[in-house]
Motif scaffolding. Sequence first.
Motif, PDB file in Angstrom:
ATOM      1  N   LYS A   1      36.244  30.338  40.374  1.00 53.47           N
ATOM      2  CA  LYS A   1      36.223  31.011  39.242  1.00 53.47           C
ATOM      3  C   LYS A   1      34.042  32.037  39.419  1.00 53.47           C
ATOM      4  O   LYS A   1      33.786  32.587  39.160  1.00 53.47           O
ATOM      5  N   ARG A   2      33.642  30.800  40.527  1.00 53.25           N
ATOM      6  CA  ARG A   2      31.963  31.029  41.030  1.00 53.25           C
ATOM      7  C   ARG A   2      32.140  32.221  41.693  1.00 53.25           C
ATOM      8  O   ARG A   2      31.347  32.749  42.012  1.00 53.25           O
ATOM      9  N   LYS A   3      33.283  31.818  42.589  1.00 51.85           N
ATOM     10  CA  LYS A   3      32.984  32.822  44.645  1.00 51.85           C
ATOM     11  C   LYS A   3      34.102  34.036  44.237  1.00 51.85           C
ATOM     12  O   LYS A   3      33.251  34.795  44.313  1.00 51.85           O
ATOM     13  N   VAL A   4      34.363  34.385  42.321  1.00 52.85           N
ATOM     14  CA  VAL A   4      34.909  35.894  42.034  1.00 52.85           C
ATOM     15  C   VAL A   4      33.768  36.132  40.870  1.00 52.85           C
ATOM     16  O   VAL A   4      33.726  37.499  41.053  1.00 52.85           O
ATOM     17  N   GLY A   5      33.479  35.306  40.135  1.00 51.75           N
ATOM     18  CA  GLY A   5      32.251  35.819  39.809  1.00 51.75           C
ATOM     19  C   GLY A   5      30.605  36.135  40.088  1.00 51.75           C
ATOM     20  O   GLY A   5      30.754  36.379  41.646  1.00 51.75           O
ATOM     21  N   GLU A   6      30.244  36.551  39.577  1.00 47.00           N
ATOM     22  CA  GLU A   6      28.957  36.930  39.685  1.00 47.00           C
ATOM     23  C   GLU A   6      27.899  35.973  38.334  1.00 47.00           C
ATOM     24  O   GLU A   6      27.660  35.869  37.451  1.00 47.00           O
ATOM     25  N   GLU A   7      26.406  35.487  39.158  1.00 48.17           N
ATOM     26  CA  GLU A   7      25.720  34.735  38.534  1.00 48.17           C
ATOM     27  C   GLU A   7      25.196  35.790  38.123  1.00 48.17           C
ATOM     28  O   GLU A   7      24.301  36.854  38.028  1.00 48.17           O
ATOM     29  N   PRO A   8      25.558  35.659  35.856  1.00 47.29           N
ATOM     30  CA  PRO A   8      24.193  36.344  35.577  1.00 47.29           C
ATOM     31  C   PRO A   8      22.850  36.362  36.107  1.00 47.29           C
ATOM     32  O   PRO A   8      21.988  36.240  36.387  1.00 47.29           O
ATOM     33  N   ILE A   9      22.395  37.892  35.999  1.00 45.37           N
ATOM     34  CA  ILE A   9      21.277  38.660  36.316  1.00 45.37           C
ATOM     35  C   ILE A   9      20.466  39.214  35.010  1.00 45.37           C
ATOM     36  O   ILE A   9      21.182  39.478  34.089  1.00 45.37           O
ATOM     37  N   LEU A  10      19.209  37.835  34.778  1.00 44.73           N
ATOM     38  CA  LEU A  10      18.798  38.088  33.416  1.00 44.73           C
ATOM     39  C   LEU A  10      17.356  39.067  33.932  1.00 44.73           C
ATOM     40  O   LEU A  10      16.943  39.307  34.975  1.00 44.73           O
ATOM     41  N   LEU A  11      16.553  39.825  32.247  1.00 46.87           N
ATOM     42  CA  LEU A  11      15.881  40.774  32.709  1.00 46.87           C
ATOM     43  C   LEU A  11      14.271  39.666  33.503  1.00 46.87           C
ATOM     44  O   LEU A  11      14.548  39.142  32.896  1.00 46.87           O
ATOM     45  N   ASP A  12      13.904  40.289  34.401  1.00 48.53           N
ATOM     46  CA  ASP A  12      12.783  39.404  35.284  1.00 48.53           C
ATOM     47  C   ASP A  12      11.677  40.378  34.694  1.00 48.53           C
ATOM     48  O   ASP A  12      11.640  41.291  36.052  1.00 48.53           O
ATOM     49  N   MET A  13      10.778  39.956  33.942  1.00 46.73           N
ATOM     50  CA  MET A  13       8.978  40.996  34.102  1.00 46.73           C
ATOM     51  C   MET A  13       8.972  41.146  34.966  1.00 46.73           C
ATOM     52  O   MET A  13       8.360  42.332  35.742  1.00 46.73           O
ATOM     53  N   PRO A  14       8.405  39.821  35.428  1.00 43.36           N
ATOM     54  CA  PRO A  14       8.029  40.460  37.127  1.00 43.36           C
ATOM     55  C   PRO A  14       8.466  41.084  38.437  1.00 43.36           C
ATOM     56  O   PRO A  14       7.535  41.768  38.784  1.00 43.36           O
ATOM     57  N   LEU A  15      10.434  40.777  38.088  1.00 40.86           N
ATOM     58  CA  LEU A  15      10.627  41.866  39.487  1.00 40.86           C
ATOM     59  C   LEU A  15      10.813  43.207  38.872  1.00 40.86           C
ATOM     60  O   LEU A  15      10.426  43.794  39.482  1.00 40.86           O
ATOM     61  N   THR A  16      10.353  43.430  37.388  1.00 38.85           N
ATOM     62  CA  THR A  16      10.488  44.496  37.044  1.00 38.85           C
ATOM     63  C   THR A  16       8.884  45.776  37.917  1.00 38.85           C
ATOM     64  O   THR A  16       9.356  46.554  37.855  1.00 38.85           O
ATOM     65  N   GLU A  17       8.055  44.356  36.937  1.00 40.95           N
ATOM     66  CA  GLU A  17       6.814  45.730  37.176  1.00 40.95           C
ATOM     67  C   GLU A  17       6.824  45.642  38.871  1.00 40.95           C
ATOM     68  O   GLU A  17       6.498  46.841  39.454  1.00 40.95           O
ATOM     69  N   LYS A  18       7.077  44.756  39.531  1.00 41.13           N
ATOM     70  CA  LYS A  18       7.431  45.148  41.503  1.00 41.13           C
ATOM     71  C   LYS A  18       8.144  46.070  41.328  1.00 41.13           C
ATOM     72  O   LYS A  18       7.694  46.682  42.726  1.00 41.13           O
ATOM     73  N   SER A  19       8.978  46.276  40.768  1.00 43.74           N
ATOM     74  CA  SER A  19       9.781  47.134  41.272  1.00 43.74           C
ATOM     75  C   SER A  19       8.876  48.435  41.263  1.00 43.74           C
ATOM     76  O   SER A  19       9.336  49.449  41.846  1.00 43.74           O
ATOM     77  N   ALA A  20       8.466  48.625  39.769  1.00 40.69           N
ATOM     78  CA  ALA A  20       7.712  50.162  39.470  1.00 40.69           C
ATOM     79  C   ALA A  20       6.536  50.201  40.360  1.00 40.69           C
ATOM     80  O   ALA A  20       6.668  51.715  41.450  1.00 40.69           O
TER      81      ALA A  20
END
Length: 572
Positions: free
Chosen positions: A64-83
């Motif tokens: 199940k873990r291999k077929v699926g994907e771990e949920p990607i949650l909103l990460d504010m530091p990564l959002t600011e880094k992306s900008a």
Amino acid sequence: MSNLLQKVKIEADQSVPRKERIDALTLEQYVRQTPNKHFLGTNFYVWAYNLADPEKDNWWNNLKRKVGEEPILLDMPLTEKSAQNLKTYMDSRGYYSSSVEYEIDTLRRPKRAYITYRTHQGEPYIITSMSYSFHDKLIAPIIEADTASSLIRRGDVFDITVLEKERERITSRLNDRGYFNFRVNNIEYRIDTLAGNRTVGIRMIVKRNITGYDEQGRAVLDNNRIFRIAEINVVPDYNPALARTEHNRIMNDTTYYRGLNIISNGKPRVRPSVLHAAIPLTPNTTYNASLVNRTYNEIMSLGYFKSTRIAFEELPRGEEDTLVVHYAGDSGEAYTPKRFEDINEGLLRCYILGAPSLKQSLNVELEGSTTSSFYGLAATLGYQNRNLFRGVETLNASVTFGYEYMKAPHTAKRKANELGFAVGLSFPRFVAPFRISSRNVNMPRTKVELTFNYQDRPYYRRDLSRATWTYSWRSLNGRYNYQFRPIDLNWINVSYIDEEFFNSLQNEYLRQSYRTQAIVGLSASYTYNNQNKNVGGNATLLRINFESAGNLLNLIEKGFSHKTPDGHYEIL
């Protein structure tokens, strides 16, 4: 409370003309957080991952873990880094007054986050001057003679990626003209923005080569040398798993053939003439990086080696052995007398190390099929020999058997059988009754193939035989592919056909395929693909096919056969 990152959108600056606008697709790669994959608009992969019990580590939960994907949650530091990344990239393209804003929407759906990045490019910096500074004076004539091909031009937007491409272009040009040790790090830039008004002056500095370090740890510099290939050693049975000393002990026989030293343990498994035809490098010629790449491609195209490595080592030379070269360019392109100076020449020893694949292999394929009323099973046994006559000829042979059963009421004929044989022999050269030169082509190949297929179906029995002779080759730049099939002989022999079934066929082309007949044809194809020229960019693919059948056979029929009353020709 954490929110699942549902969607990320980038809005390009629509106020910028399309030709200068940095599109959203290009900017996407600089965003640090991207949502999980979706399936038919749903978060199927997240759902599958969450089905796994975090307390259990067994095959079912791991699946199940291999077929699926771990949920990607909103990460504010990564959002600011992306900008910041988006801003940095636009700066590198010359838009230093650019800016990025982002908006996060968590109200559209519960526990979901939608991010929108809005970019503003601003006014670009423009190149107003371009000059050169040569610490290595001897290399100046080559670069100065090619400034018309420079990617850096006055009036263009100051783009750091273009500066990097220009370094790579010059390095590639010099590597193709004997400068074995020249690297992109030999070129650096000085940027002047003091004039203001968003203008940029560029100075390219071409440095000397670092040959070592003195006792105080300071770099010892010397002018860049042109290198000549002194000898070429080919090891066609190289084993990467062996240490070098052990390998040298085993490979103690050398066969000299037209400039190649073929090192082996006894008699080489591949004929020297085949290796010579696949290696365009020759001794006593200047180093050429493009020719080295072509050598690698030619060797791997033989299909005999699973891996190949081409290595060079510099040969030491004493002062009394020093040679000078009086040109550096295409076809003996000489320096003008005003700028002429001699360049010290170095020597290289080339090693071509080829690790062969297994000479022979067997494979078995099983295939099952089912429809509403048919059940079928097919099996194929294949054999391959990659060096049949020590000329890297590839023999492929296979036998296929298929059985099909029809499950339907009120059907008297339910079974169908099929038996097939195929054998093909491929040569890494042109094989013909007369000599065909392959000097100006890449990867020449001749393939002879024979196939036979027997079909026993409820409404007919027939066997199909085919013989083909095919030539194929590529242009030296790899963009043009050619295929010519002068012989394409097909023999269809129908031993039984149900009259009711045959009369039900309305398509005349289909009806002809159930009549005993011979078809002789020829075909050719041309393919153009410039993907290797525009790596990562737009590419063009053009394919043209030509096929003709019956013309040659018709000529033979008129001379050696007779016509039947129903309008057909009979042979034998």
